[in-house]
Design a protein around this motif. Structure first.
Motif, short mmCIF file in Angstrom:
data_model
loop_
_atom_site.label_atom_id
_atom_site.label_comp_id
_atom_site.label_asym_id
_atom_site.label_seq_id
_atom_site.Cartn_x
_atom_site.Cartn_y
_atom_site.Cartn_z
N LEU A 44 93.92 25.35 17.48
CA LEU A 44 93.65 26.44 16.87
C LEU A 44 94.41 27.43 16.45
O LEU A 44 94.79 28.09 15.32
CB LEU A 44 92.35 27.18 17.55
CG LEU A 44 90.80 26.51 17.13
CD1 LEU A 44 89.90 27.28 17.94
CD2 LEU A 44 90.85 26.66 15.56
N LEU A 45 95.18 27.95 17.60
CA LEU A 45 96.27 28.84 17.50
C LEU A 45 97.67 28.32 16.41
O LEU A 45 98.08 29.40 15.62
CB LEU A 45 96.77 29.20 18.86
CG LEU A 45 95.97 29.91 19.70
CD1 LEU A 45 96.64 30.08 21.06
CD2 LEU A 45 95.50 31.16 19.21
N GLN A 48 96.23 28.39 12.81
CA GLN A 48 96.09 29.74 12.40
C GLN A 48 97.39 30.29 12.13
O GLN A 48 97.69 31.43 11.39
CB GLN A 48 94.88 30.72 12.98
CG GLN A 48 93.64 30.22 13.55
CD GLN A 48 93.04 30.29 12.12
OE1 GLN A 48 93.51 30.57 11.09
NE2 GLN A 48 91.66 30.13 12.01
N THR A 185 91.47 35.70 10.42
CA THR A 185 92.19 34.67 11.24
C THR A 185 91.67 34.93 12.68
O THR A 185 91.39 33.88 13.45
CB THR A 185 93.90 34.85 11.07
OG1 THR A 185 94.15 34.64 9.66
CG2 THR A 185 94.41 33.98 12.04
N THR A 189 89.19 32.30 14.74
CA THR A 189 89.70 31.60 15.90
C THR A 189 88.91 31.67 17.34
O THR A 189 88.47 30.95 17.99
CB THR A 189 91.21 32.06 16.41
OG1 THR A 189 91.90 31.72 15.12
CG2 THR A 189 91.62 31.39 17.50
#
Length: 461
Positions: A44-45, A48, A185, A189
């Motif tokens: 995810l990080l 993004q 964002t 997340t």
């Protein structure tokens, strides 16, 4: 110093890698839930971050450079016009036009000096882009204030005889959508991570319940079947655990019944031996003849006891130590039938589909089929053996023309020490069923077409 035997020298890089690996292990969470959340969080990080860099590094910077270039061109136009227009009335007219047409509010402050140059900083590339664009377009010192007014950017330009203040709308330089994008964002997340955390927590809860049930069952506690929950793989594991628990419980119960019945079944021939020895004549002419008859009876009792003990040992030993093999069914059954015929079993026919294979423990299946043939021989019946492929496995059918077993007694005779028509130890069918179940299959008792007993064995692939 000589090298110690058994001590292996590692390169320095190897030791360094081992230390790094140990450090990483100390940082990483030990639980499945924590590691699963890390597996979700890192992608995810990264995703993004890539999206933010693509937006900030490409689209936002390109648009920011175009906006600052446009404002800079208008400021340069204003400076050039004010330098060429000497008449104050013309200057006032141009300032008014710049306010109306270019949205530039220009204020001339003669005699003032700038106290500092450069720019205040805000989030985004527009402050650096505007400084770079003005530095390339004009040769005068300047200062840009982004925080003087909320909706206005003020630019101070130091001219030879004073300072020119230029106010331009902030919306012409600042793309307010960057805050929305950053919020989206970060928010998406957190939202996805929270949903993944809740989902993984449910999956881990099901695994923990399975582990707890296995631990309690291993300590001998009767916990009953557990309810399958979680993902499909976890549900399958729970169903497999319930089946394993049921088989182990049934196995232990049957072995306990065997131990309880051994003393009872062996007491009868032992009692006959004891009576025969007590009543054996010690003197007289008929002593030898009577002793010979009694010895024959005792030998028969001993043979019966040996047969019982062999059956008990076979039942208690199980067949779990033999490995499973892929066996061609037709030659295997022909070999079993040959051994049965040598033991005086009348096998009338063997019908097997050609090219049929099954996964089995050969010796265990020989014992199971041998018990079925022995039951038929004991009741004076002949046997028809057949095998064919069915959905998901192989079906082996043993039909006899004996007296059969009534439907209401079929479940009872599959228990240990239960005989269908008297005689025997009552373990033949039980051992055969346990062997088939140990293969993951099942054994069923039905009525044969000729009125006798049909035993259907199912072996899965």
């Amino acid at each position: 110093m000589g090298k110690r035997r058994g001590f292996r020298l590692f390169p320095r890089e190897r030791w360094r890698a081992l230390r790094v690996e140990k450090s990483v292990r100390r940082v990483l969470p030990r639980s499945l839930l924590g590691r699963s959340l890390l597996i979700v969080l890192f992608p995810l990080l990264i995703t993004q971050g890539i999206a933010l860099e693509l937006y900030y590094g490409n689209f936002l910077r390109v648009v920011s450079r175009r906006l600052t270039s446009s404002v800079t061109a208008e400021i340069v136009l204003s400076l050039n016009a004010l330098e060429r227009l000497k008449n104050p009335a013309d200057k006032e007219w141009f300032v008014a036009q710049a306010r109306e047409q270019l949205q530039l509010i220009e204020i001339w402050r003669p005699g003032e000096k700038l106290s500092r140059v450069g720019s205040t900083h805000v989030l985004g590339p527009m402050d650096d882009d505007l400084v770079r664009s003005l530095s390339q377009a004009i040769s005068y010192p300047f200062f840009i204030s982004w925080r003087h007014f909320h909706h206005t950017v003020r630019i101070y330009i130091q001219l030879p005889d004073g300072v020119l203040e230029i106010d331009t709308p902030r919306k012409r330089l600042d793309m307010g959508q960057i805050w929305l994008f950053v919020a989206w964002t970060v928010g998406s997340t957190l939202l996805l991570f929270t949903i993944a955390g809740l989902f993984m927590r449910n999956q881990v809860r099901a695994i923990r319940q399975l582990a707890l049930a296995a631990e309690q069952f291993g300590m001998g506690r009767d916990i009953g079947p557990i309810r399958p929950a979680g993902a499909q793989e976890v549900r399958k594991a729970a169903v497999a655990f319930n089946r394993m628990q049921d088989r182990i419980t049934r196995f232990v119960g049957q072995r306990t019944g065997v131990l309880a019945g051994v003393s009872h079944d062996l007491r009868t021939p032992l009692t006959r031996l004891r009576l025969s020895l007590a009543m054996m004549p010690r003197e007289g002419a008929v002593c030898a003849e009577v002793m010979t008859q009694d010895l024959n009876e005792m030998i028969g009792d001993i043979a019966e006891m040996e047969h019982m003990i062999d059956s008990y040992l076979a039942f208690a030993r199980g067949e779990g130590s033999e490995s499973v093999q892929r066996v061609e069914v037709q030659p295997f059954l022909e070999d079993v039938v040959s051994a049965a015929r040598r033991a005086n079993v009348h096998v009338r026919a063997v019908v097997v589909e050609p090219g049929l294979f099954a996964h089995m423990r050969p010796d265990a299946m020989r014992r199971a089929l041998g018990n079925l043939f022995d039951n038929a021989r004991r009741h004076g019946a002949s046997v028809v053996l057949s095998a064919r492929a069915v959905a998901g496995g192989v079906s082996i059918v043993v039909d006899d023309n004996g007296p059969g077993i009534p439907p209401e007694r079929r479940a009872k005779v599959l228990r240990a020490f239960e005989s269908g028509h008297g005689g025997g130890t009552g373990l033949g069918l039980t051992i055969a069923r346990d062997i088939v179940r140990a293969h993951g299959g099942e054994m069923e008792l039905e009525s044969a077409p000729e009125g006798g007993l049909r035993v259907r064995l199912y072996l899965p692939d």
